[in-house]
Design an enzyme around this catalytic site. Structure first.
Site, PDB file in Angstrom:
ATOM      1  N   THR A 191       0.852  -1.178   0.000  1.00 29.61           N
ATOM      2  CA  THR A 191       0.000   0.000   0.000  1.00 29.61           C
ATOM      3  C   THR A 191       0.893   1.234   0.000  1.00 29.61           C
ATOM      4  O   THR A 191       1.933   1.245   0.658  1.00 29.61           O
ATOM      5  CB  THR A 191      -0.952  -0.010   1.225  1.00 29.61           C
ATOM      6  OG1 THR A 191      -1.569   1.270   1.342  1.00 29.61           O
ATOM      7  CG2 THR A 191      -0.241  -0.314   2.523  1.00 29.61           C
ATOM      8  N   GLU A 339      -4.613  -2.141   5.473  1.00 25.57           N
ATOM      9  CA  GLU A 339      -4.078  -2.759   6.686  1.00 25.57           C
ATOM     10  C   GLU A 339      -5.123  -3.603   7.415  1.00 25.57           C
ATOM     11  O   GLU A 339      -4.791  -4.373   8.307  1.00 25.57           O
ATOM     12  CB  GLU A 339      -3.588  -1.653   7.645  1.00 25.57           C
ATOM     13  CG  GLU A 339      -2.314  -0.938   7.231  1.00 25.57           C
ATOM     14  CD  GLU A 339      -2.536   0.178   6.205  1.00 25.57           C
ATOM     15  OE1 GLU A 339      -3.625   0.225   5.593  1.00 25.57           O
ATOM     16  OE2 GLU A 339      -1.611   0.981   6.007  1.00 25.57           O
ATOM     17  N   LYS A 449      -6.897  23.098   8.948  1.00 26.04           N
ATOM     18  CA  LYS A 449      -6.996  23.906  10.168  1.00 26.04           C
ATOM     19  C   LYS A 449      -6.904  25.358   9.760  1.00 26.04           C
ATOM     20  O   LYS A 449      -5.873  25.817   9.298  1.00 26.04           O
ATOM     21  CB  LYS A 449      -5.862  23.562  11.131  1.00 26.04           C
ATOM     22  CG  LYS A 449      -5.836  22.107  11.521  1.00 26.04           C
ATOM     23  CD  LYS A 449      -5.759  21.915  13.023  1.00 26.04           C
ATOM     24  CE  LYS A 449      -5.843  20.439  13.381  1.00 26.04           C
ATOM     25  NZ  LYS A 449      -4.737  19.647  12.843  1.00 26.04           N
ATOM     26  N   TRP A 454     -11.563  23.841  12.590  1.00 21.09           N
ATOM     27  CA  TRP A 454     -11.240  22.568  11.988  1.00 21.09           C
ATOM     28  C   TRP A 454     -12.238  22.336  10.854  1.00 21.09           C
ATOM     29  O   TRP A 454     -13.439  22.359  11.076  1.00 21.09           O
ATOM     30  CB  TRP A 454     -11.410  21.556  13.107  1.00 21.09           C
ATOM     31  CG  TRP A 454     -11.022  20.176  12.830  1.00 21.09           C
ATOM     32  CD1 TRP A 454      -9.819  19.609  13.127  1.00 21.09           C
ATOM     33  CD2 TRP A 454     -11.831  19.163  12.262  1.00 21.09           C
ATOM     34  NE1 TRP A 454      -9.836  18.312  12.750  1.00 21.09           N
ATOM     35  CE2 TRP A 454     -11.059  18.004  12.216  1.00 21.09           C
ATOM     36  CE3 TRP A 454     -13.129  19.123  11.759  1.00 21.09           C
ATOM     37  CZ2 TRP A 454     -11.536  16.817  11.700  1.00 21.09           C
ATOM     38  CZ3 TRP A 454     -13.612  17.947  11.244  1.00 21.09           C
ATOM     39  CH2 TRP A 454     -12.816  16.799  11.214  1.00 21.09           C
TER      40      TRP A 454
HETATM   41  P1  AMP Z   1      -6.520   2.068   1.230  1.00 21.72           P
HETATM   42  O1  AMP Z   1      -5.613   1.489   2.228  1.00 21.72           O
HETATM   43  O2  AMP Z   1      -5.821   2.554   0.009  1.00 21.72           O
HETATM   44  O3  AMP Z   1      -7.646   1.165   0.914  1.00 21.72           O
HETATM   45  O4  AMP Z   1      -7.154   3.391   1.852  1.00 21.72           O
HETATM   46  C1  AMP Z   1      -7.809   3.357   3.091  1.00 21.72           C
HETATM   47  C2  AMP Z   1      -8.309   4.733   3.414  1.00 21.72           C
HETATM   48  O5  AMP Z   1      -9.349   5.109   2.490  1.00 21.72           O
HETATM   49  C3  AMP Z   1      -8.961   4.820   4.757  1.00 21.72           C
HETATM   50  O6  AMP Z   1      -8.017   4.946   5.800  1.00 21.72           O
HETATM   51  C4  AMP Z   1      -9.844   6.058   4.595  1.00 21.72           C
HETATM   52  O7  AMP Z   1      -9.092   7.241   4.741  1.00 21.72           O
HETATM   53  C5  AMP Z   1     -10.281   5.948   3.145  1.00 21.72           C
HETATM   54  N1  AMP Z   1     -11.611   5.332   3.078  1.00 21.72           N
HETATM   55  C6  AMP Z   1     -11.923   4.051   2.863  1.00 21.72           C
HETATM   56  N2  AMP Z   1     -13.255   3.866   2.865  1.00 21.72           N
HETATM   57  C7  AMP Z   1     -13.808   5.074   3.106  1.00 21.72           C
HETATM   58  C8  AMP Z   1     -15.143   5.566   3.270  1.00 21.72           C
HETATM   59  N3  AMP Z   1     -16.191   4.768   3.156  1.00 21.72           N
HETATM   60  N4  AMP Z   1     -15.312   6.881   3.529  1.00 21.72           N
HETATM   61  C9  AMP Z   1     -14.261   7.701   3.639  1.00 21.72           C
HETATM   62  N5  AMP Z   1     -12.987   7.311   3.504  1.00 21.72           N
HETATM   63  C10 AMP Z   1     -12.758   6.020   3.245  1.00 21.72           C
END
Ligand code: AMP
Length: 550
Positions: A191, A339, A449, A454
């Site tokens: 990742t 993760e 910010k 925020w």
């Molecule tokens: P990845 O590891 O590339 O799958 O990315 C994971 C990240 O995607 C998470 O930590 C979130 O920040 C974002 N993410 C995944 N699902 C959602 C969701 N339903 N709404 C908002 N952010 C999301």
């Protein structure tokens, strides 16, 4: 924590306690629906019975090439039944499946293959030229198995051992798979974060089996009813990305008909959705937008009503969910990360909301949802104290579940940053409401910010996306001498010949200031109209590149 001494009885000497292994998922699915089909584009289809034989044949093929338990087998392919066969055959041998993210840069692909110490590679013809460049720097790789859809001449310097279908056909249809410890590593992939090299995450057989069971129960939850033996499933999240959210494993366990679209091309996706009568898919919002805005769908020439989607990876905006609803398409959110295998939450609606009209359901469908079974999720303040479930208190999301990566592969320091005090820290900030429903507000790194206030970039994106004439939007915080940071929005107009004025968008946003939904500090300092917004390898807004560009 209090310690207790529950009673544990020794088993009778003849009892066994079988390990949770991926082979059980396959066998369960074949028992459930042996005649259901696995479909590949408009190229081929076969039954689950044949799928099982092909998994056994692939195991023979790999064994004949010297693959042993503990070896790492890399796959570079588009979404295909071959990939699904590797999802099973490789871990069932006790080897580790490395799903290579083929959308990374060439150098990053080399980095991940070297770091993973790949021993053997399955590659689609499309990636052969890239691998030719890397082969001299991948000394462990013993051989490459070529995957292709049609016969074609190929001249290559890679040491190919043969072609997938031709070699598979020569193998016996039964393999005597070994039994081993359920904690054996089954899969590994990488990742990309905002800084540094890609990080490897890995999952054991036990973790994948438990994730599959919890995902199965979630996808069959009341109101969802997304997947079972009578449904047709097609992924639109690449199989290299968190095992396509683990759904191919779940679809197999449940015996659903599975359709694999190869490389994602809008025309082929739409053709398959119609010809195979696909019931259920999952994808990031960008991909759904791409399908909805494709001419045959947008013009109503093609009817996709009845199609159900789980949307994750980024927040589902209300405007996209509404656009889908107008076409009879059902969308809901799910949340997780690489993760976490990935599933953590899903938008399962309270009973009374499930029975309400669409506009009442909309905020719930677009919310991050409820933690699924076996997931413990907390939103905590900076001191690690859980915050009240009041829909307002914002803090970091931390989780426990039996399927979280136990470390980054060969990365001690970053692993300890991920895991602190026995919790996996997601780096996301969220609120929880009185029903226990989570709402992700932002990535910690993306929160804006401004003047001590925020501002959630996700909330602003959600609001701007609902402004008429806006096709796509990204919001970032840019440094500002006076206020610390100020929001800046990039907007892709729906019609490039008649784009909305920046002022129109500001006026549209002011109504939410007047209603008290956002503060006036949230109004963007600048709104830039652009043709395109940079995306990551899996189609999410690439805030790192957007910042560099702005
Ligand atoms: P990845 O590891 O590339 O799958 O990315 C994971 C990240 O995607 C998470 O930590 C979130 O920040 C974002 N993410 C995944 N699902 C959602 C969701 N339903 N709404 C908002 N952010 C999301």
């Amino acid at each position: 924590m209090t310690t207790v001494n529950p009673r544990i009885l020794p088993p009778t000497p003849s009892a066994t306690n079988p390990p949770l292994l991926i082979r059980e998922l396959l066998e369960g699915g074949v028992r459930m629906a042996g005649h259901n089909q696995i479909v590949y584009r408009d190229l081929s289809r076969h039954s689950y019975h044949r799928f099982q034989e092909r998994v056994h044949q692939l195991a023979h093929l790999l064994t004949a090439q010297g693959v042993r338990a503990g070896d790492v087998v890399a796959v570079l392919d588009w979404d295909s039944p071959r990939y699904l066969e590797a999802f099973f055959a490789v871990p069932m041998l006790g080897a580790i499946l490395h799903t290579v993210n083929v959308r990374l840069s060439s150098e990053q692909i080399h980095y991940t293959m070297e770091h993973a110490e790949d021993d053997f590679v399955l590659t689609h013809q499309d990636f052969v030229p890239q691998l030719e460049e890397h082969h001299g720097r991948l000394p462990r790789v013993r051989g490459y198995l070529l995957c292709r859809d049609e016969p074609a001449d190929l001249e290559t310097t890679l040491p190919l051992v043969g072609e997938y279908e031709a070699m598979l056909a020569k193998q016996p249809c039964h393999y005597d798979f070994p039994t081993f410890d359920e904690n054996a590593i089954a899969t590994l992939f990488y990742t990309t974060g905002t800084t540094g090299n890609p990080k490897g995450v890995y999952f054991s057989h036990r973790q994948l089996v438990l994730h599959t069971l919890a995902e199965a129960s979630t996808l069959q939850a009341p109101g969802m009813e997304l997947l079972n033996r009578d449904k047709v499933y097609m992924p639109i999240t690449p199989m290299f990305h968190v095992h396509a959210w683990g759904v191919p494993y779940t679809a197999t366990l449940l015996g659903a008909t599975q359709v694999y679209p190869g490389r994602y091309e809008p025309e082929m996706l739409i053709k398959l959705l119609v010809s195979e009568k696909v019931d259920f898919s999952h994808c990031v919002p960008t991909l759904l937008g791409m399908v909805l805005n494709a001419e045959p769908v947008a013009s109503g020439r093609i009817d996709l009503s009845g199609w159900k989607l789980l949307i994750g990876g980024s927040a589902l905006t209300r405007s996209l969910a509404r656009q889908a609803h107008e076409l009879g398409i059902d969308t809901r959110t799910a949340y997780g990360m690489s993760e976490t295998c990935p599933l953590l939450t899903a938008a399962i609606l309270p009973r009374e909301v499930e029975q309400a009209d669409f506009e009442t359901q909309l905020p719930w469908r677009c919310s991050t949802g409820l933690p699924i079974p076996l997931v413990h999720l907390q939103v905590v303040d900076e001191a690690g104290q859980p915050l009240p479930h009041d829909d307002e208190s914002v803090g970091e999301v931390r989780v426990r579940a039996p399927w979280l990566t136990q470390a980054y592969y060969k990365e001690t320091t970053r692993s300890e940053e991920l895991w602190q005090d026995g919790w996996l820290h997601t780096g996301d900030v969220a609120t929880i409401n009185e029903h226990g429903c989570v709402q992700i507000r932002d990535r910690i790194k993306d929160v804006i910010k401004t003047g001590g206030e925020w501002v959630s970039s996700l909330e602003l994106e959600n609001l701007i996306s609902q402004c008429p004439g806006v096709a796509e939007v990204a919001v970032i915080g840019m440094p500002d001498d006076k206020w610390g940071e100020r929001p800046v929005a990039l907007v892709v107009p729906r019609d490039l010949n008649a784009p909305p004025e920046a002022d129109e968008i500001q006026v549209f946003l002011r109504q939410f200031v007047d209603q008290g939904q956002i503060t006036r500090w949230a109004l963007p300092a600048r709104i830039r109209l652009v043709d395109e917004i940079p995306k990551t390898s899996v189609g999410k807004l690439d805030k790192k590149r957007i910042r560099q560009q702005v």
